[in-house]
Motif scaffolding. Structure first.
Motif, PDB file in Angstrom:
ATOM      1  N   GLY A  88       0.825  -1.218   0.000  1.00 27.20           N
ATOM      2  CA  GLY A  88       0.000   0.000   0.000  1.00 27.20           C
ATOM      3  C   GLY A  88       0.846   1.250   0.000  1.00 27.20           C
ATOM      4  N   MET A  89       0.287   2.323  -0.547  1.00 24.45           N
ATOM      5  CA  MET A  89       1.020   3.588  -0.603  1.00 24.45           C
ATOM      6  C   MET A  89       0.922   4.363   0.716  1.00 24.45           C
ATOM      7  SD  MET A  89      -0.246   4.826  -4.292  1.00 24.45           S
ATOM      8  CE  MET A  89       0.391   6.475  -4.150  1.00 24.45           C
ATOM      9  N   GLU A  90      -0.175   4.111   1.445  1.00 19.48           N
ATOM     10  CA  GLU A  90      -0.388   4.869   2.678  1.00 19.48           C
ATOM     11  C   GLU A  90       0.479   4.308   3.810  1.00 19.48           C
ATOM     12  OE1 GLU A  90      -4.400   3.491   2.233  1.00 19.48           O
ATOM     13  OE2 GLU A  90      -5.149   5.544   2.406  1.00 19.48           O
ATOM     14  N   LYS A  91       0.489   5.060   4.943  1.00 18.93           N
ATOM     15  CA  LYS A  91       1.286   4.577   6.084  1.00 18.93           C
ATOM     16  C   LYS A  91       0.667   3.314   6.672  1.00 18.93           C
ATOM     17  CE  LYS A  91       2.365   8.806   7.909  1.00 18.93           C
ATOM     18  NZ  LYS A  91       1.900   9.710   8.886  1.00 18.93           N
ATOM     19  N   VAL A  92      -0.636   3.338   6.731  1.00 15.13           N
ATOM     20  CA  VAL A  92      -1.376   2.167   7.227  1.00 15.13           C
ATOM     21  C   VAL A  92      -2.524   1.922   6.264  1.00 15.13           C
ATOM     22  CG1 VAL A  92      -0.873   2.572   9.682  1.00 15.13           C
ATOM     23  CG2 VAL A  92      -2.901   3.607   8.665  1.00 15.13           C
ATOM     24  N   ILE A 143      -6.562  -1.864  12.295  1.00 14.60           N
ATOM     25  CA  ILE A 143      -7.054  -2.870  11.339  1.00 14.60           C
ATOM     26  C   ILE A 143      -5.877  -3.651  10.738  1.00 14.60           C
ATOM     27  CG2 ILE A 143      -8.185  -3.101   9.087  1.00 14.60           C
ATOM     28  CD1 ILE A 143     -10.179  -0.995  10.116  1.00 14.60           C
ATOM     29  N   GLN A 144      -4.790  -2.969  10.504  1.00 16.53           N
ATOM     30  CA  GLN A 144      -3.594  -3.675   9.998  1.00 16.53           C
ATOM     31  C   GLN A 144      -3.201  -4.797  10.961  1.00 16.53           C
ATOM     32  OE1 GLN A 144      -0.261  -1.243   8.824  1.00 16.53           O
ATOM     33  NE2 GLN A 144       1.169  -2.957   8.938  1.00 16.53           N
ATOM     34  N   LYS A 145      -3.212  -4.434  12.259  1.00 21.22           N
ATOM     35  CA  LYS A 145      -2.840  -5.427  13.270  1.00 21.22           C
ATOM     36  C   LYS A 145      -3.751  -6.642  13.197  1.00 21.22           C
ATOM     37  CE  LYS A 145      -1.339  -4.372  17.812  1.00 21.22           C
ATOM     38  NZ  LYS A 145      -1.683  -3.598  18.991  1.00 21.22           N
ATOM     39  N   LEU A 146      -5.036  -6.315  13.055  1.00 26.65           N
ATOM     40  CA  LEU A 146      -6.043  -7.385  13.020  1.00 26.65           C
ATOM     41  C   LEU A 146      -5.802  -8.313  11.826  1.00 26.65           C
ATOM     42  CD1 LEU A 146      -8.726  -8.281  14.396  1.00 26.65           C
ATOM     43  CD2 LEU A 146      -9.908  -6.820  12.767  1.00 26.65           C
ATOM     44  N   VAL A 147      -5.527  -7.681  10.675  1.00 28.42           N
ATOM     45  CA  VAL A 147      -5.324  -8.486   9.463  1.00 28.42           C
ATOM     46  C   VAL A 147      -3.986  -9.226   9.533  1.00 28.42           C
ATOM     47  CG1 VAL A 147      -5.188  -8.385   6.942  1.00 28.42           C
ATOM     48  CG2 VAL A 147      -6.861  -6.972   8.151  1.00 28.42           C
ATOM     49  N   GLU A 148      -3.004  -8.585  10.145  1.00 30.48           N
ATOM     50  CA  GLU A 148      -1.709  -9.267  10.317  1.00 30.48           C
ATOM     51  C   GLU A 148      -1.865 -10.541  11.141  1.00 30.48           C
ATOM     52  OE1 GLU A 148       1.655  -5.715   9.989  1.00 30.48           O
ATOM     53  OE2 GLU A 148       0.614  -6.053  11.881  1.00 30.48           O
ATOM     54  N   SER A 149      -2.822 -10.469  12.083  1.00 28.47           N
ATOM     55  CA  SER A 149      -3.024 -11.647  12.927  1.00 28.47           C
ATOM     56  C   SER A 149      -3.519 -12.841  12.101  1.00 28.47           C
ATOM     57  CB  SER A 149      -4.005 -11.333  14.064  1.00 28.47           C
ATOM     58  OG  SER A 149      -5.316 -11.214  13.550  1.00 28.47           O
TER      59      SER A 149
END
Ligand SMILES: Cc1cc2nc3c(=O)[nH]c(=O)nc-3n(C[C@H](O)[C@H](O)[C@H](O)COP(=O)(O)OP(=O)(O)OC[C@H]3O[C@@H](n4cnc5c(N)ncnc54)[C@H](O)[C@@H]3O)c2cc1C
Ligand code: HEM
Length: 1108
Positions: free
Chosen positions: A265-269, A283-289
């Motif tokens: 992704g281009m954004e920071k998160v 949400i990143q954390k959640l998806v990383e899980s």
């Protein structure tokens, strides 16, 4: 076949407007019904769809409440299905307008169903190039679902019933002049109204490799999903997803199981543009899980072919040199409006992004009879902070809602204003957990995010704000909040940023909202909201106060009932019910000598406590309780809510210590023991009349109510001593109900005294006063024909004062006219006209008019009665009752009466008549039956903290001893302090009947002093009773006269057992009641007889022998 089914666990249909409740059904496994009272998307009565995103209507079943349960009637199949096709869709198209809809997606579906439901009967043609009927597109990225059976919203049959024609073809152009649509297959479709709903075309990356290599996908339709599924095959693939917005993120989650997924992704998160850094990060954390890897703030450079198959992708290269191996790549880099077919049309102007500009009704600007909806429409947004700016919102519900608005506009343009109302854009996403989003930030962006809840727990709400305006919200695990938000948004009733920052829970607004959405008139709605908000704040305030008072207040460690710590209401309930005698005893019995009985009130029962509180020099003033006993309305109130009282000599409620001291000093000589002696003849005359009347009653065999008769005597004696006047109560044999009536006054004052603030307000608001009195049931009315003795007391004393002052003035005037030669002798004061107490007070005023003012004079004349009639009545009742119910005591008192009087008369023979025992008997009755039933409340000086019984009690606390409990202290009053034993007030001989040794005498003197000092019979500390000597004289005379003349027999009401006490109401002023007596004239019994009997009665305690 329809039949009745019972709902599990539902007892009533009492749902508030807007409430929903899902319940199971007995007898149909797995089936559930939704109980709802109106709602956002459905009509509460018919179950019909009222708004997107719902498509199917709800089946509705008749529900009845019976025997504490709820039953519905319906057939099993429809109950199980849980939804129903819209009932109004059926139609046989007739001629007339022809509507052509281009596109077979969400917007198209909303238009078609909306048209038929709105009663449009003309032909409808839908031209779509998708190859199937409208599908639930959002499901594609959530589960890469490809089964059309499951994806298609409606089957062919359904559209046939509505006579909607579906043409599978691609529109290639529109002739807005001739009103025709051309298709790829060469078709030409004429229209009267045209609805363009062609959605979006996924973007591709114009970078090396992306246009030519295989296994690089976008996702818009079932075909795309199939291709992706095929590429994934048996899993274990390296998938690179480019784009970290919703579709990319959903696909990452959907494919993560069994594959190696990387998001670039281009954004920071991820989702940063829409949700912000904080929420995106969570949400990143959640998806990383789920095992998904992220390359954020990354730029893509190119796609390289696979070494094994150069026609397909093998890796993605990032600008920072990172190489990501990829078996397949999915692009989620946005969509452009699918308006290719209009690109070269000279009549219509496409916006820069390829969209069509429409008005509030989705009518294309500049064109007639042409609408554009869904992903291709830029429409003026009127949501929060929208300012009518043009936005293009790619949401399922926006497209569908727009379709319904268009349908409404076509079928009933006059009602278009209703259709164009603001609606809430809603979006949902599956990101490892269900995420909801409502509102929009495109128009003006947002500048802050207020987050409530916890990301870690997966339960949060994020509010996007622009200034104070909340423009959007995202949530997870908080669907009700989201539903609430979506309902509040169109109403313009969203809370402000500050409110949310202050912790406002949007769900607490529920009732307010629901009433609003139920079509309530705005004025009532606003009023309701104000009341609601006020109620909320009150509840929050109250909870804070409760928590503070129980958990943090300086008195929190002092034992006592928890409810009492919260509010005086606890205490007031006992007071209102007249149970103060029981209350003061019970709390000390249960909690010990120091008890917290109110948020700021402590009762103490120990002698040390008594000394600390009532010690004359300790500076404890009266507490605010006494505001309720005030005779005047305050002159004013300051910012600290301190009242300012007029200077009228209101002794009981005087809060100004300086003034009080002066007042007491002034009146001291009038009430001195030596002065009140001169009123004895007046009292004796009353008693002669009383004895004569009681004798008549004796002959009539009457049983008398002791309390009423003691009240008769109290008022008569005061009348004679103070005013040389009789209320004629003896003759009438009744007090005319005056004692009962003023006792009700004490009930009211006692309750009000516990709520000083309300009492303060009551001075200025009769309404509040009435309301409070009614709320507590302490309002009382005066019976018809009731004649208070205060009226003649006031009139008589006033007349006398006026006359005396006029006379004095006259004399002064005369003296001025004929000045006498100055005499060397001091002027002789005029002899008093009457030998009563009022005369003394008049003389006091004449002697010191500036200090003992006329106001003081007039007030004190009446105060004698106000302060004296009940206190005397209470004390006399207790004294006679106690003496009469203790045979040996009665004999002693009678004995002393005989010694002290001329034969059977009321006049005393000597000035030093021996009534030590009588006085002890009276005092003992006062000890056990003090006139004050509650505590005598005082306030700890604000500058102090005192320690009583090991507890620190801060300044400002109300403290007090209850006489009833203090008087039972065995350390002070000797053994068996709860029994009536007058001898304890007298010096006793030693057990061996020898004269007491000097040590014993000293000890006795110390004990008696301690008893005299440590009681509250006449008040405490600096605030004792000024009428004490007058009262003592009257009581002694009444007791001696009655007991000397009569044998008093208690016929009922004594002894005071629990049942009797229960019937006896006591307030701040406490009275023994319910005691009936007979007065029997004494036979000619000589003292000798009495003495002999007495000795038998005395068991060990040689009391009377010594005192006579
Ligand atoms: C994978 C995916 C997941 C999504 N998930 C969500 C979600 O969770 N929540 C949400 O709110 N939104 C979601 N969206 C967005 C949402 O689906 C769209 O905003 C919505 O479908 C737009 O509706 P529409 O009618 O404008 O277009 P569409 O639903 O895309 O329908 C357009 C139709 O027009 C047809 N068409 C196009 N050009 C022509 C032509 N020239 N001739 C004939 N027919 C043509 C297309 O084939 C299609 O049938 C998702 C979108 C996608 C692609
Ligand atoms: C047996 C009869 C009486 C008893 C037992 C009695 C008892 C008391 C008590 C206990 C108090 C203190 C109340 C308090 O602090 O809350 C008091 C105060 C007072 N009494 Fe009496 N009283 C009697 C008769 C009288 C009489 C006849 C008068 C008439 C002048 C009188 C005038 C007052 C006044 C003016 C006060 C208020 C004093 C103050 O607050 O400082 N009392 N009395």
């Amino acid at each position: 076949m329809a039949q009745e089914y019972k709902l599990k666990g539902v007892t009533s249909l009492d749902l508030k407007p807007g409430d929903k409740q899902e319940v199971e059904i007995e007898g149909i496994e797995g089936a559930k019904v939704l109980l709802l009272n109106a709602g956002a998307c459905f009509n509460g009565k018919t179950g019909d769809v009222e708004d997107a995103p719902a498509l199917d209507a709800l089946p509705v079943f008749k529900a009845v409440e019976r025997d504490g349960a709820v039953y519905i009637t319906g057939d099993e199949a429809s109950i199980k299905s849980g939804h129903r096709r819209p009932s109004k869709f059926k139609c046989k198209a007739t001629g007339g307008d022809k509507i052509v809809v281009v596109g077979g997606g969400s917007g198209s579906l909303g238009t078609v169903e909306g048209l038929r439901e709105n009663g449009y009967k003309g032909p409808i043609t839908v031209i779509t190039n998708e190859g199937y009927l409208p599908i639930d597109r959002p499901k594609l990225s959530k589960a890469l679902m490809t089964d059309l059976q499951k994806l298609q919203w409606r089957d062919e049959e359904f559209f046939k019933t509505g006579d909607v024609e579906f043409v599978q073809d691609e529109v290639t152009g529109v002739n807005f002049g001739s009103k025709t649509v051309a298709t790829k297959a060469g078709g030409k479709f004429a229209y009267t109204k045209l609805v363009l709903a062609t959605g979006g075309t996924p973007r591709v990356l114009p970078l090396q490799g992306f246009k030519v290599l295989g296994n690089i996908f976008t996702l818009r339709n079932v075909g795309d999903a199939k291709k992706i599924n095929e590429a994934i095959g048996e899993k274990g693939k390296k998938i690179v997803i480019i784009g970290s917005s919703f579709i990319g993120m959903e696909l990452a989650v959907a494919t993560s199981n069994g594959n190696d997924v990387t998001v670039v992704g281009m954004e920071k998160v991820p989702l940063e543009r829409i949700l912000g850094e904080k929420v995106g990060g969570a949400i990143q954390k959640l998806v990383e899980s789920k095992g998904v890897k992220f390359y954020m703030s990354a730029g893509v450079e190119k796609a390289e072919p696979s070494t094994s198959n150069p026609s397909t992708v093998g890796s993605v290269h990032l600008k920072d040199g990172t190489k990501l191996d990829a078996d397949l790549v999915i692009l989620g880099v946005g969509v452009v409006p699918a308006t290719e077919y209009l690109k070269d049309n000279s009549v219509v102007e496409l916006q820069q992004d390829g969209s069509l500009k429409v008005d509030e009704y989705f009518s294309v600007v500049g064109l007639k009879d042409v609408y554009a909806i869904g992903d291709i429409a830029s429409f003026p947004y009127h949501g929060p902070a929208g300012d009518g700016k043009y936005v293009r919102i790619e949401h399922w519900n926006v497209a569908q809602k727009a379709g319904r608005i268009v349908a409404g506009h076509i079928t009933n343009p006059a009602r278009a204003d209703i259709q164009s109302q603001v609606f809430a854009p809603i979006f949902w996403s599956a990101l490892g957990a269900q995420m909801r989003y409502a509102g929009n930030t495109q128009a003006n962006g947002y500048d802050d995010v207020v987050v409530q809840g916890s990301f870690d727990e997966g339960k949060w709400v994020a509010y996007y704000t622009k200034g104070e305006t909340v423009v959007a919200m995202a949530s997870m695990g908080k669907d009700p909040a989201m539903a609430q938000f979506a309902q509040l948004l169109p109403l313009g009733k969203l809370p402000s940023k500050t409110e949310l920052q202050n912790g406002l829970d949007i769900l607490i607004e529920t009732d307010c909202l629901r009433l609003a959405s139920s079509g309530m008139p705005p004025v009532i709605y606003i009023a309701f909201c104000v009341v609601w908000r006020f109620t909320q704040l009150t509840v929050i305030g109250l909870l804070t106060v409760i928590v503070y008072r129980i958990g943090f207040h300086p008195l929190r460690r002092v034992p006592g009932p928890k409810l009492a710590a919260i509010s005086n209401i606890w205490q007031a309930k006992y007071v209102r019910d007249g149970k103060v005698r029981q209350l003061v005893r019970d709390v000390h019995e249960k909690y010990g000598p120091v008890v917290r009985v109110g948020p700021d009130e402590v009762w103490v029962s120990s002698p040390e406590g008594f000394k600390a509180i009532y010690g004359a020099s300790n500076g404890f003033e009266k507490s605010d309780f006494y505001i309720a006993t005030a005779l005047n309305r305050p002159e004013g109130i300051d910012w600290h809510l301190n009242l300012h009282w007029p200077d009228t000599l209101d002794l009981l409620s005087e809060f100004d210590t300086k003034r009080y001291r002066l007042q007491r000093r002034l009146i001291g000589p009038v009430y001195a023991s030596s002065n009140v002696k001169k009123f004895e003849p007046a009292v004796e005359e009353v008693l002669e009349r009383a004895i004569a009347e009681l004798k008549k009653l004796e002959r009539e065999g009457s049983e008398l109510d002791l309390k009423e008769w003691m009240h008769i005597l109290a008022v008569e004696c005061l009348g004679a001593a103070v005013l040389s006047w009789s209320p004629n109560y003896i003759q009438q044999r009744s007090d005319g109900g005056t004692s009962g009536q003023s006792y009700l006054g004490w009930k009211r004052k006692s309750v009000f005294g516990l709520f000083p603030l309300i009492t303060k307000i009551s001075f200025w608001s009769k309404g509040i006063s009435r309301w409070w009195a009614n709320a507590w049931g302490v309002t009382f009315t005066t019976p018809k024909g009731f004649k208070p003795f205060f009226t003649p007391v006031y009139q008589k004393s006033s007349k006398r004062v006026t006359a005396a002052l006029a006379l004095a003035q006259k004399r002064a005037d005369q003296q001025q006219k004929q000045p006498q030669k100055p005499s060397k002798k001091a002027p002789k004061s005029k002899p008093a006209e009457k030998k009563d107490l009022l005369e003394d007070l008049i003389q006091l005023h004449l002697a010191r008019p500036d200090e003992f003012t006329e106001t003081y004079l007039r007030r004190l004349a009446v105060t004698n009665f106000g302060a004296g009639h009940e206190t005397l009545c209470s004390t006399l009742t207790a004294a006679i009752a106690m003496i009469a119910s203790h045979e040996h005591v009665q004999r002693h008192v009678a004995d002393e009466a005989w010694l002290s009087r001329s034969h059977r008369g009321t006049k005393e023979t000597t000035a030093t008549a021996p009534y030590a025992y009588t006085q002890a008997a009276i005092k003992e009755a006062q000890r056990l039956w003090p006139v004050i039933g509650m505590v005598l409340p005082r306030r700890v000086p604000y500058s102090h903290t005192i320690n009583i019984g090991g507890y620190d009690i801060p300044g400002g606390t109300t403290v007090g001893c209850a006489p009833l409990v203090l008087h039972l202290d065995e350390g002070v009053f000797g053994p068996q302090a709860d029994t009536y034993e007058p001898g304890r007030w007298l010096p006793s001989t030693s057990p061996a009947h020898r004269p007491a040794t000097p040590d014993e005498q000293e000890e006795q003197i110390r004990r008696l002093r301690e008893m005299e000092r440590c009681n509250l019979i006449w008040g405490g500390g600096g605030r004792t009773c000024p009428g004490r000597f007058l009262a003592e004289m009257i009581i002694r005379k009444v007791v001696t006269a009655l007991v000397g003349e009569f044998e008093v027999a208690i016929t009922s009401g004594l002894p005071i057992d629990a049942a009797n006490e229960e019937r006896m109401s006591c307030y701040f002023m406490a009275m023994m009641s319910g005691v009936k007596v007979r007065f029997r004239s004494r036979r000619d019994k000589g003292l000798t007889d009495l003495g002999a009997e007495e000795e038998e009665a005395e068991e060990g305690r040689a009391v009377s022998g010594k005192t006579r």
